[in-house]
Write an enzyme that holds these catalytic residues in place. Sequence first.
Site, PDB file in Angstrom:
ATOM      1  N   GLU A  25       0.826  -1.216   0.000  1.00  0.00           N
ATOM      2  CA  GLU A  25       0.000   0.000   0.000  1.00  0.00           C
ATOM      3  C   GLU A  25       0.858   1.263   0.000  1.00  0.00           C
ATOM      4  OE1 GLU A  25      -3.013  -0.227  -0.750  1.00  0.00           O
ATOM      5  OE2 GLU A  25      -3.052  -2.408  -0.518  1.00  0.00           O
ATOM      6  N   HIS A  28       1.611   2.295  -3.402  1.00  0.00           N
ATOM      7  CA  HIS A  28       0.576   3.131  -4.024  1.00  0.00           C
ATOM      8  C   HIS A  28       0.586   4.539  -3.436  1.00  0.00           C
ATOM      9  CE1 HIS A  28      -1.203  -0.172  -6.182  1.00  0.00           C
ATOM     10  NE2 HIS A  28      -1.578  -0.827  -5.092  1.00  0.00           N
TER      11      HIS A  28
END
Length: 447
Positions: A25, A28
Site C-alpha cells: 500500500e 501506491h
Amino acid sequence: MATMLFLAGVVLVFVGIALSIALHEIGHLVPAKRFGVRVPQYMVGFGPTVFSRRRGETEYGVKAIPLGGYIRMIGMFPPRAGDEPGTIRTSSTGRFSQLADEARAQSFEEVRPGDEDRLFYKLSVPKKITVMLGGPMMNLLIAFVIFGGIFTLYGTVQTSPRLSSVSECVDLTKAGQSTAQECTPDMPTAPANEAGLRPGDTITAINGQAVTTWDEVRAQIRANGDREMRIAVDRGGRDETVTATPIVLDQPKIGDDGRVVEDAKGQPVLEQAGFLGASGTPVRVKQPVTEVPALFGDMLVTTFSAVAKIPQKLVGVYQAAFGSEERDPESPMSVVGVGRVAGEVASSDEFGTPAEKLMMIISLIGSLNLMLFAFNLIPLLPLDGGHVAGALWEGVKKGWARVRGLPDPGPVDVAKALPLAYGVALTFIAMTVLLVYADIVKPIKLL
C-alpha cells in the site's frame, strides 16, 4: 517446546505477510501523494478499525481482518459526461449503471474546495500507471531483496555428481522412481548397482566427456538409452572407470530449464529415456551477484505459470476438500495453510538446523510477495492490473484522437466495469473460503 516453535513460525510468517501488505500500500501511497492526489485513508486489513492515527490529511490505521489493505484516493472515477462531479443522475439503463453512478459519487464524497486538481482521474496516463503499479512493484522489490540475499549469502541447493545413493533394483512398471525403491524378486538389478557404483563416488566423465553437475550427468544417461557407457569416477581420491548399460524406461520429460514438463492437466509428460539408478548429492552453493537476475527471472516465470494454473488447481482443491482425493502439494493455499506450513517447518527437526528453517520461512514470505506481484497484474478490476488496463486503454484512445486531429476524448470511465469488478471480487471471496476450508480439513502436509 514443539508447540512454542510452531507458534513462532506462524507468528513470523504472519508478521511477514502484514509487512508485505503494508509496503504494498505504501507503493501506491507514495507516488499518489507525490503527484498531488489527496489520500484520506491508508489501511492495512479490512473490517472494523483496530487502531488509527491521522497525520496531516491522511488517516493511517490497522483493521481487524488481515486479508489485504487499501488506500483511498479522491476522484478515483470520473463523472459521467454532462454531470457535475459528485452528482448522481438517475439512470434508465438498470441496476448496473446505478452501481457505477453510486461509485462515481462516493469517489467525490471527500472532495473539498481546492481539491479540483487533486483528483486521481485527472492524472496523466503515465502517472496513473505509476500509482497503480507501485503496489505490485513493491512486492517485486521485497521478493528480489529476499531471494537476492538468500542466493548470495546463503546459497541455492544444487545437486553435485557425488553419488548419495545407488538403487538395488528397478521397477520396470513404474514411471519415475527413487533410489529407495523396494525390491521384489522379479525386479532386475539397477544398472548402477550392477556396474559397481557406490555411494560416495563422484562421477567425473561419461564416455570421455567431462561432467561437473548432476544435470549434465542426468542428461548424458537419459540420452544414452540402453547402450553401454563408460563412467569415470573419483573414488576416495583414486580415478576409476566402470562400464554400465542403462535401462530404457518411461520417465518424466525434463525441459531446457531443468524442470519436469507438464501437460495441460498438470501431469508429467513421459518419454523413453535411459535410467541408471543413482542419485547425486544436494549441496548448497553461494551464488555471485551476477547470477541473481537470471535465478530471480526463473522464479518469476514459475510464479506466472502457477498463477495461470490457479483455476485448474482449484478444481483439485475442491475435490480434495469434499472428496477422498489427496491434496496436491503444489495447490494454492490460504493464509491459514501458509501459517500451518510455517509452523510445521519451525517445529520439526526434519527441516534441518534453525538457520535452514529460518531460510525456508523467509523464502515462503518471498514467494508470497512474488505471487502478490503476479496476481495483482491480472487485468481485471478490482485488482491493480484492472486499473492499469483502464489507463492503458485511455492512452490508446487519446493517442488515436491526436493522430486523427480529434478532440481529447477525456479519461476512460473505469466505473462502467464495476459490475464485472463485483463479480471478480465475489469469485475471489469464494476462492478464499474454499482454500481456508481445504487448509483446515485437508491441509498440505510437508512430512
